[in-house]
Motif scaffolding. Structure first.
Motif, PDB file in Angstrom:
ATOM      1  N   THR A 299     -13.551 -32.937  -9.056  1.00 56.79           N
ATOM      2  CA  THR A 299     -14.264 -32.622  -7.815  1.00 56.79           C
ATOM      3  C   THR A 299     -14.589 -33.891  -7.039  1.00 56.79           C
ATOM      4  O   THR A 299     -14.411 -33.955  -5.815  1.00 56.79           O
ATOM      5  N   VAL A 303     -13.330 -35.105  -3.244  1.00 58.67           N
ATOM      6  CA  VAL A 303     -14.178 -35.580  -2.136  1.00 58.67           C
ATOM      7  C   VAL A 303     -13.645 -36.893  -1.596  1.00 58.67           C
ATOM      8  O   VAL A 303     -13.629 -37.131  -0.375  1.00 58.67           O
ATOM      9  N   SER A 331      -6.505 -33.149  -1.133  1.00 62.66           N
ATOM     10  CA  SER A 331      -7.908 -32.905  -1.486  1.00 62.66           C
ATOM     11  C   SER A 331      -8.107 -31.452  -1.888  1.00 62.66           C
ATOM     12  O   SER A 331      -8.818 -31.157  -2.859  1.00 62.66           O
ATOM     13  N   ASP A 335      -9.218 -29.665  -5.332  1.00 62.81           N
ATOM     14  CA  ASP A 335     -10.320 -28.694  -5.307  1.00 62.81           C
ATOM     15  C   ASP A 335      -9.954 -27.454  -6.118  1.00 62.81           C
ATOM     16  O   ASP A 335     -10.805 -26.871  -6.797  1.00 62.81           O
ATOM     17  N   CYS A 359     -19.726 -29.595  -2.437  1.00 59.24           N
ATOM     18  CA  CYS A 359     -18.667 -30.524  -2.039  1.00 59.24           C
ATOM     19  C   CYS A 359     -17.647 -29.876  -1.115  1.00 59.24           C
ATOM     20  O   CYS A 359     -17.070 -30.552  -0.253  1.00 59.24           O
ATOM     21  N   LYS A 363     -16.840 -31.788   2.287  1.00 55.82           N
ATOM     22  CA  LYS A 363     -15.486 -32.222   2.645  1.00 55.82           C
ATOM     23  C   LYS A 363     -15.073 -31.650   3.994  1.00 55.82           C
ATOM     24  O   LYS A 363     -14.510 -32.360   4.840  1.00 55.82           O
TER      25      LYS A 363
END
Length: 518
Positions: A299, A303, A331, A335, A359, A363
């Motif tokens: 995670t 980010v 990203s 995730d 998060c 993001k």
């Protein structure tokens, strides 16, 4: 492999107490996979339980027979174990009630004639959250596979040889776990069922139907029971030696390691996530696990990639927008990977779930700021783009407020339902009172239509994916941002987010209101 107390959810205080019901002759059946034979079904099952986070095993038998003694001699290296002698169904249920009242850990109830993959048992007994749940699978009901109806991942109706199920869409596979929060309810239900069994008010229910009776009682009492789907894994009861031998052979047809990997990938994601991310991110799960990465670490890396995307977006030039779009896609891949890794390693935690949700928003909003800053860097009017960026943030925040507030309301409703336990006499009638009442009020046709629509969606055709995409899930949002930013500019990105987001908000709100009124 035993539980590792250093991992979330695997402390001795939360490990399961397993009640194994060796009350039928099938428990003593020998098992063989064609190449070797190793004891009885009871011994095989208890051996599997030693490989799971099980704190204690309690075997219920009709007498101190050879199969129980043999198991006891071979269980010295496993968790603490006891043997309890019972004289019938009522006493079986009272043993369950007494164990539930004394336990400070989740309690699992299993039939000793179970033939299952260890990985199948681990889906429920090895889950760090220790949920109240039951193993279910598709297929037609049979004497050792009672019918159930599941909706939205919950068992909403369950049957026995006496209790009926309307609109059954699955079968119960003999493994029930009751979480710590529901132990008092389990004890009450078991005692009520024991009284009914003693007075012979349960029709033709047999001695081997304790797990089925308890599942039916929990569901009728309003307890939320998770429906843990088996998919390609096998778990079921065997009543005869040929059936046991056939079931053991079928276990070898499934690669448990691959099944565990497949189970780590969510099956209900949106179109973009399913076809453009999860189709290949699954190959990163095992390497990430071998490297010792935790879901929270992944995670954090996700980010970092989002921050890189925001920085490149703030450049404002075409090359920067393209690089930012690629970084944002990576990203999002990470995730997805953090959840897949958590499911694969079964390392869940409340902190991890909270961080993942926070998060995701961080993001996304970082990327909004980067896009707006890059647009302004091109010497264009700042007020318009910042207004669009703030509007997109507000709209997304409102959408999440609608989602979370509805989820909270449903959780409150479920808790209230759990406090209004059904009267004991409800188990003495063969049908669920709620569906019968609904049909009497003329809503049965609505429920039937809902079932048909669910079956149609299960085919995963155009209607299924359209329904998934219209709500603009995170995968579709990330794809929308990446494509429009790389090909056009931030203004087009924000206008697309606002337009699609408004449709998604209207669709979701309307659906939630209609469902609430229904």
């Amino acid at each position: 492999m035993g539980a590792d107390p250093s991992k979330p959810g695997t402390s001795r205080d939360t490990e399961t107490v397993a009640i194994v019901l060796a009350t039928s002759p099938a428990a003593g059946l020998p098992w063989s996979d064609g190449a070797r034979s190793d004891g009885s079904l009871l011994e095989r099952l208890t051996g599997q339980l030693r490989a799971l986070p099980v704190r204690e095993v309690l075997v219920v038998v009709r007498g101190q027979d050879a199969q129980a003694e043999g198991w006891e001699k071979g269980a010295e290296s496993g968790p603490p174990h006891q043997i309890r002698v019972s004289d019938g169904l009522a006493e079986d249920l009272r043993i369950v009630a007494k164990t539930a009242r004394a336990s400070t850990s989740p309690v699992a109830v299993l039939a000793a004639d179970l033939v299952a993959h260890t990985e199948a048992l681990s889906l429920l007994l090895g889950h760090p959250a220790r949920p109240t749940g039951a193993l279910v699978a598709s297929g037609d009901p049979a004497p050792l596979r009672p019918p159930v109806r599941t909706e939205w991942g919950r068992v909403v109706s369950a049957g026995t040889s006496f209790h009926e199920v309307e609109w059954a869409n699955g079968t119960f596979r003999g493994v029930l776990q009751v979480g710590e929060a529901h132990l008092a309810g389990l004890a009450d239900i078991a005692e009520d069922l024991a009284d009914l069994a003693q007075r012979r008010h349960l029709g033709r229910v047999g001695d081997g139907e304790v797990p089925e009776l308890l599942l039916t009682g929990l569901v009728r009492a309003g307890v939320q029971v998770h429906a843990v789907a088996l998919d390609t894994l096998h778990c079921g009861r065997a009543g005869t030696r040929p059936a046991a031998e056939r079931a053991v052979r079928e276990l070898a047809d499934v690669d448990e390691a691959q099944a565990r990997l497949d189970a780590a990938v969510k099956s209900g994601d949106g179109f973009f996530t399913t076809h453009c991310v999860s189709s290949w991110s699954r190959h990163l799960i095992r390497p990430a696990a071998r490297l010792g990465l935790t879901p929270n670490t992944v995670t954090g890396i996700s980010v970092g990639f989002a921050a890189i995307a925001a920085i490149w977006f703030s450049d404002g030039r075409r090359a920067g927008l393209v690089v930012g779009a690629v970084a944002l896609y990576l990203s999002f891949v990470l995730d997805c990977l953090d959840g897949q890794l958590a499911r694969y390693t079964r390392r869940f935690s409340p902190l991890g779930s909270w961080l993942d949700a926070i998060c995701d928003r961080l993001k996304e909003y970082l990327v909004y700021v980067g896009l707006a800053a890059g647009y302004v860097a091109g010497s264009r009017e700042p007020w318009e783009i910042w207004a669009l960026a703030v509007g997109a943030m507000i709209l997304q925040t409102v959408r999440h407020m609608v989602d979370f507030s509805y989820a909270g309301a449903m959780a409150d409703r479920a808790r209230a339902a759990g406090l209004r336990a059904a009267a004991p006499r409800s188990m003495a009638v063969p049908w669920d009172e709620a569906p019968a009442a609904a049909a009497a009020k003329g809503t049965g046709s609505v429920l039937a239509l809902s079932r048909r629509l669910d079956a149609l969606s299960a085919a995963r055709g155009v209607a299924y994916w359209a329904k998934k995409m219209i709500v603009l899930p995170i995968g579709e949002r990330m794809a929308l941002i990446s494509v429009t930013a790389a090909l056009f500019d931030a203004r087009v990105t924000f206008l697309a987010l606002l337009g699609w987001g408004a449709v998604a908000l209207a669709y979701t709100t309307g659906g939630r209101m209609a469902r609430s009124f229904a």
